[in-house]
Design an enzyme around this catalytic site. Structure first.
Site, PDB file in Angstrom:
ATOM      1  N   GLY A  81     -24.173   5.651  -0.142  1.00  0.00           N
ATOM      2  CA  GLY A  81     -25.206   6.281  -0.507  1.00  0.00           C
ATOM      3  C   GLY A  81     -25.049   7.931  -0.933  1.00  0.00           C
ATOM      4  O   GLY A  81     -26.002   8.736  -1.286  1.00  0.00           O
ATOM      5  N   TYR A 118       0.715  -1.346   0.265  1.00  0.00           N
ATOM      6  CA  TYR A 118      -0.033  -0.248   0.208  1.00  0.00           C
ATOM      7  C   TYR A 118       0.960   1.221   0.138  1.00  0.00           C
ATOM      8  O   TYR A 118       1.638   1.555   0.463  1.00  0.00           O
ATOM      9  CB  TYR A 118      -1.250  -0.190   1.458  1.00  0.00           C
ATOM     10  CG  TYR A 118      -2.210  -0.933   1.068  1.00  0.00           C
ATOM     11  CD1 TYR A 118      -2.172  -1.883  -0.193  1.00  0.00           C
ATOM     12  CD2 TYR A 118      -2.692  -0.826   1.869  1.00  0.00           C
ATOM     13  CE1 TYR A 118      -3.852  -2.696   0.515  1.00  0.00           C
ATOM     14  CE2 TYR A 118      -3.588  -2.448   2.769  1.00  0.00           C
ATOM     15  CZ  TYR A 118      -3.893  -2.922   1.697  1.00  0.00           C
ATOM     16  OH  TYR A 118      -4.652  -4.208   1.320  1.00  0.00           O
ATOM     17  N   LEU A 145     -22.278   1.479  -1.835  1.00  0.00           N
ATOM     18  CA  LEU A 145     -23.235   1.473  -1.316  1.00  0.00           C
ATOM     19  C   LEU A 145     -23.165   2.459  -0.195  1.00  0.00           C
ATOM     20  O   LEU A 145     -23.855   2.481   1.008  1.00  0.00           O
ATOM     21  CB  LEU A 145     -23.599  -0.321  -0.749  1.00  0.00           C
ATOM     22  CG  LEU A 145     -23.133  -0.644  -1.553  1.00  0.00           C
ATOM     23  CD1 LEU A 145     -22.582  -2.512  -0.586  1.00  0.00           C
ATOM     24  CD2 LEU A 145     -25.100  -1.172  -1.763  1.00  0.00           C
ATOM     25  N   GLY A 171     -16.337   0.071  -2.428  1.00  0.00           N
ATOM     26  CA  GLY A 171     -15.639   1.300  -3.775  1.00  0.00           C
ATOM     27  C   GLY A 171     -16.795   2.412  -3.475  1.00  0.00           C
ATOM     28  O   GLY A 171     -15.822   2.550  -4.110  1.00  0.00           O
ATOM     29  N   GLY A 172     -17.602   2.722  -2.335  1.00  0.00           N
ATOM     30  CA  GLY A 172     -17.941   3.913  -1.965  1.00  0.00           C
ATOM     31  C   GLY A 172     -19.922   3.592  -3.212  1.00  0.00           C
ATOM     32  O   GLY A 172     -20.767   4.875  -2.440  1.00  0.00           O
TER      33      GLY A 172
END
Length: 319
Positions: free
Chosen positions: A189, A29, A187, A184-185
């Site tokens: 909202g 990372y 879910l 990855g975003g």
């Protein structure tokens, strides 16, 4: 994607203050920067944390600085310990399988690290069910350390592990630490049919994963509207519904959050006590059936339809 070191340090400390006790990272990372930052953040708090990191990904152009060979694992562990500023790693995980290295050689190196006291437990990430079983069988037959955990992707939109990986982990007593519970975003909202897409590092790096013209993304947009309505009926934000879904599976031990900002972290921490009713889980199943993967690349590092040929080395015509 957050390059603000000060905010990242605040995020780690905020999480620990809220009761989070597992920090997961990897050598690859940001080319080691993530481990270095975690090491700084845990100063004075190391004993409060189960610290997990990973080995496998390329750390430079040298072909010897990657993979699951004994040579690299022994060296990579020393480098991770230095970046993390610690004497031991609680959970040292294989980031991916390595078709070029016998699993017995890999487990032998990991076992030596355990015996030396540099690693407490060993685990895997992105392993298929048959690969987990092979690792367990090899450990038993060869007297190696037994893997303790698996780390697969799992969310409402990525349910492929329900077919074999999660049942295998339950049968063999492996802990399951899932990643990308918000897909990855998708879910969170924030991605809705009637809203412009906010540019992030992820959307810029993987534009095809968010292109509304693609059928798999149109299906996600449709499902998000249905899931948001279901969440509202259950009296919670969509983000809480998504996190509650992941932790509801009996095989799952922990869900990695992975927020990019302090605000996102606080939103996700507020979902810690969410428990979904069976009726809500049934409704989720009716929207995205069990075992479904809406967009195949979300399944992890391999995107081939047949797991048996996920790597070119496994196809006999490739030399």
């Amino acid at each position: 994607g957050n390059r603000d070191d000060a905010e990242c340090l605040r995020m780690v400390n905020t999480a620990l203050d809220a009761g989070i006790n597992l920090v997961d990272t990897a050598d690859v990372y940001a080319g080691g920067e993530s481990e270095s930052l975690v090491g700084r953040a845990l100063k004075g708090r190391r004993d409060q944390v189960i610290l997990a990191t990973k080995v496998h990904g390329p750390m430079g152009d040298d072909v010897n600085r990657r993979g699951n060979s004994r040579r690299w694992i022994m060296r990579a562990c020393e480098e991770s310990l230095a970046r993390l500023q610690t004497d031991w790693i609680d959970l040292y995980q294989l980031h991916q399988p390595d078709p070029d290295t016998a699993i017995d050689d890999t487990l032998g190196a990991l076992s030596d690290l355990v015996h030396q006291g540099k690693v407490r437990c060993i685990g895997t990430s992105n392993f298929q069910a048959e690969e987990l079983v092979e690792a367990l069988w090899t450990a038993e037959r060869r007297g190696r350390e037994r893997i303790a955990s698996a780390q697969p992707p799992y969310s409402i939109f990525v349910r492929g592990v329900e077919t074999a990986v999660l049942p295998t982990c339950r049968r063999h007593g492996l802990g399951v630490i899932t990643y990308s519970p918000l897909n990855g975003g998708w879910l969170s909202g924030r991605i809705r049919r009637d809203r412009p897409l906010t540019a992030t590092g992820r959307t810029e790096h993987y534009p095809e994963r968010f292109d509304p013209a693609l059928p798999q993304n149109r299906r996600k947009l449709d499902a998000v509207e249905q899931l948001a309505e279901l969440a509202a009926e259950a009296g919670m934000p969509l983000l809480h519904l998504a996190l509650g879904f992941v932790t509801a599976h009996p095989a799952v031990s922990s869900a990695l959050l992975g927020p990019r900002t302090l605000d996102q972290l606080n939103e996700q921490l507020s979902a810690a006590d969410v428990r979904l009713e069976d009726s809500v889980l049934d409704c989720i199943d009716s929207i995205i059936p069990p075992g479904t993967v809406v967009d195949l690349p979300d399944s992890g590092y391999r995107a081939a339809p047949a797991p048996a040929v996920w790597h070119e080395r496994l196809i006999r015509r490739v030399m």
